[in-house]
Design an enzyme around this catalytic site. Structure first.
Site, PDB file in Angstrom:
ATOM      1  N   HIS A 167     -10.428   1.283   1.759  1.00 23.29           N
ATOM      2  CA  HIS A 167     -10.224   2.282   2.818  1.00 23.29           C
ATOM      3  C   HIS A 167     -11.427   2.151   3.746  1.00 23.29           C
ATOM      4  O   HIS A 167     -12.542   2.530   3.387  1.00 23.29           O
ATOM      5  CB  HIS A 167     -10.125   3.700   2.246  1.00 23.29           C
ATOM      6  N   ARG A 193       2.352   9.512  -5.834  1.00 18.37           N
ATOM      7  CA  ARG A 193       2.072  10.805  -6.482  1.00 18.37           C
ATOM      8  C   ARG A 193       2.561  10.812  -7.925  1.00 18.37           C
ATOM      9  O   ARG A 193       2.734   9.773  -8.537  1.00 18.37           O
ATOM     10  CB  ARG A 193       2.693  11.974  -5.693  1.00 18.37           C
ATOM     11  N   HIS A 208       3.160  14.642   1.383  1.00 11.50           N
ATOM     12  CA  HIS A 208       2.532  15.935   1.077  1.00 11.50           C
ATOM     13  C   HIS A 208       3.587  17.006   1.300  1.00 11.50           C
ATOM     14  O   HIS A 208       4.391  16.898   2.226  1.00 11.50           O
ATOM     15  CB  HIS A 208       1.354  16.220   2.027  1.00 11.50           C
ATOM     16  N   LYS A 223      -9.253  -0.137  -5.913  1.00  5.51           N
ATOM     17  CA  LYS A 223      -9.297   0.548  -4.621  1.00  5.51           C
ATOM     18  C   LYS A 223     -10.643   1.210  -4.376  1.00  5.51           C
ATOM     19  O   LYS A 223     -11.107   2.022  -5.184  1.00  5.51           O
ATOM     20  CB  LYS A 223      -8.174   1.599  -4.571  1.00  5.51           C
ATOM     21  N   HIS A 261       1.595   5.359  -1.714  1.00  2.00           N
ATOM     22  CA  HIS A 261       1.257   6.531  -2.529  1.00  2.00           C
ATOM     23  C   HIS A 261       2.539   7.104  -3.117  1.00  2.00           C
ATOM     24  O   HIS A 261       3.434   7.506  -2.364  1.00  2.00           O
ATOM     25  CB  HIS A 261       0.557   7.602  -1.675  1.00  2.00           C
ATOM     26  N   ALA A 283      -4.037  15.036   5.170  1.00  6.53           N
ATOM     27  CA  ALA A 283      -3.773  13.776   5.867  1.00  6.53           C
ATOM     28  C   ALA A 283      -2.696  13.004   5.127  1.00  6.53           C
ATOM     29  O   ALA A 283      -2.755  12.865   3.906  1.00  6.53           O
ATOM     30  CB  ALA A 283      -5.056  12.953   5.924  1.00  6.53           C
ATOM     31  N   ASP A 330       1.372   2.753   3.541  1.00  8.78           N
ATOM     32  CA  ASP A 330       0.526   3.934   3.337  1.00  8.78           C
ATOM     33  C   ASP A 330       1.381   5.205   3.356  1.00  8.78           C
ATOM     34  O   ASP A 330       0.880   6.285   3.694  1.00  8.78           O
ATOM     35  CB  ASP A 330      -0.600   4.021   4.370  1.00  8.78           C
ATOM     36  N   HIS A 348       0.870  -1.196   0.000  1.00  4.30           N
ATOM     37  CA  HIS A 348       0.000   0.000   0.000  1.00  4.30           C
ATOM     38  C   HIS A 348       0.896   1.232   0.000  1.00  4.30           C
ATOM     39  O   HIS A 348       1.464   1.596   1.024  1.00  4.30           O
ATOM     40  CB  HIS A 348      -0.906   0.012   1.233  1.00  4.30           C
ATOM     41  N   HIS A 401      -4.655  -0.467   5.952  1.00  2.00           N
ATOM     42  CA  HIS A 401      -4.197   0.312   7.114  1.00  2.00           C
ATOM     43  C   HIS A 401      -5.126   0.195   8.316  1.00  2.00           C
ATOM     44  O   HIS A 401      -5.711   1.182   8.761  1.00  2.00           O
ATOM     45  CB  HIS A 401      -3.949   1.778   6.748  1.00  2.00           C
TER      46      HIS A 401
HETATM   47  O1  DOR Z   1      -3.549   9.807   5.465  1.00  2.00           O
HETATM   48  C1  DOR Z   1      -3.835   9.431   4.339  1.00  2.00           C
HETATM   49  N1  DOR Z   1      -3.248   9.939   3.254  1.00  2.00           N
HETATM   50  N2  DOR Z   1      -4.770   8.482   4.215  1.00  2.00           N
HETATM   51  C2  DOR Z   1      -5.229   8.111   2.997  1.00  2.00           C
HETATM   52  O2  DOR Z   1      -6.064   7.253   2.958  1.00  2.00           O
HETATM   53  C3  DOR Z   1      -4.740   8.781   1.774  1.00  2.00           C
HETATM   54  C4  DOR Z   1      -3.426   9.348   1.977  1.00  2.00           C
HETATM   55  C5  DOR Z   1      -2.992  10.300   0.881  1.00  2.00           C
HETATM   56  O3  DOR Z   1      -3.156   9.980  -0.285  1.00  2.00           O
HETATM   57  O4  DOR Z   1      -2.434  11.341   1.217  1.00  2.00           O
HETATM   58 ZN    ZN Z   2      -3.365   5.059   1.476  1.00  2.00          ZN
END
Ligand code: DOR
Ligand code: ZN
Length: 345
Positions: free
Chosen positions: A136, A17, A251, A99, A15, A263, A247, A13, A174
């Protein structure tokens, strides 16, 4: 134990970007993991096989020279995903999961599913095709307490969904609570869960230690200490239903440190090392390899990796920030130390 050599793990899992952000982070995952399930919550989301194929190429183009890292792609389920789209996904051989974000549950979840039951035909098709559903698991009703949203989702959405589709393979992503551990343990065959490093290492006090700490904010939000203990105990017991999924969700600093911050916790720079800390904290280091390298591959029906990585018990300092396009990225443990170090080979 001062050194640990384990089969190279995978991240089930992640991310990554896109664009400059992708280029800034993908090398961290490639240094540790052989493969990763790549989340489709770009903006706009990855909803079709051609989009996933193009995204996969962009990821591969950003890999450091010599890196062997396989992005395992996913599609973002929407109210209008068609059966034909699912069939094309399966036929591509590139797409390993679909997803499900409840609409509005988290970052870039606006295009998510508004009524899970309305998609029952699509879930039935996924089960026939052998596509994994990645979930999720939080309700989005703002009236439900944020710490209760996972448990409520189990009772009202996930439990019934799994019953209605007895052949559908489901990863509850998660997980953060004792209720989720208990649910997954007791569920039928074909149900598993990922666990992040932050939910194993931190409880919700971290969010408010001396002031509000936006870099510890993710969704599902950190939970109480008793919930964290339940996750650790589940992993110490070694069930194949639980596997590694960071996860890691980068950011830009500016998007985290503001009145309404995003988040997501970024952990890819030290992910395996942080899991080693968590397993060591409960005397379960011998369980790390199966959690990180076997259970997920077995669940997804993919071969286990054949090469290995080595961790040594040697503290190192995490930088205060990393470059992130035109901004910077604050990693988990920024400016602090991590007990285990990955030996580069
Ligand atoms: O904290 C999170 N950030 N939870 C998620 O489910 C998505 C993720 C994100 O893509 O930033
Ligand atoms: Zn995620």
């Amino acid at each position: 134990m001062s050194a640990l050599r384990i089969t190279r793990p995978d991240d089930w899992h992640l991310h990554l970007r896109d664009g400059a952000a992708l280029a800034a982070v993908v090398g961290f995952s490639a240094a540790r993991f052989a493969r990763a399930i790549v989340m489709p919550n770009l903006n706009p989301p990855v909803t079709s096989t051609p989009q996933a194929r193009a995204y996969r190429e962009r990821i591969r183009a950003c890999l450091p020279a010599g890196a062997r890292f396989e992005p395992l792609m996913t599609l973002y389920l929407t109210d209008s995903t068609t059966a034909a789209e699912l069939e094309a996904a399966k036929a591509s051989g590139l797409i390993h999961g679909i997803k499900l974000y409840p609409a509005g549950a988290t970052t870039h979840a606006e295009a998510g599913v508004t009524d899970v039951r309305a998609l029952d035909e699509r879930f039935a098709r996924m089960a026939e095709l052998g596509l994994v559903l990645e979930v999720h698991g939080e309700v989005t009703d703002p009236a439900v307490d944020i710490f209760e949203r996972e448990a409520r989702f189990i009772d009202t959405v996930l439990g019934p969904l799994i019953e209605r589709h007895p052949r559908l393979r489901v990863v509850f992503e998660h997980i953060t609570t004792a209720a989720a551990v208990q649910f997954v343990r007791g569920a039928r065959e074909g149900v598993a869960a990922t666990v992040t490093p932050q939910h194993l290492l931190l409880n919700r006090n971290a969010l408010f230690a001396g002031g509000i700490r936006p870099h510890y904010y993710c969704l599902p939000v950190l939970k109480a200490e008793r919930e964290r203990r339940a996750l650790l105990e589940a992993l110490a017991a070694g069930s194949p239903r639980f596997f590694l999924g960071t996860d890691s969700a980068p950011h830009a600093r500016g998007d985290k440190e503001r009145a309404c911050g995003c988040a997501g916790v970024f952990s890819a720079h030290a992910a395996l090392e942080l899991y080693a800390e968590a397993f060591e904290s409960i005397g379960a280091l011998p369980r790390l390899e199966a959690f990180a390298a076997f259970h997920g591959a077995d669940f997804y029906g993919l071969p286990r990796n054949r090469d290995a990585v080595t961790l040594v018990r040697e503290p190192w300092s995490v930088p205060a920030q990393f470059p992130y396009g035109a901004d910077t990225l604050v990693p988990l443990r920024a400016g602090e130390s991590v007990a285990w170090r990955l030996v580069s080979e």
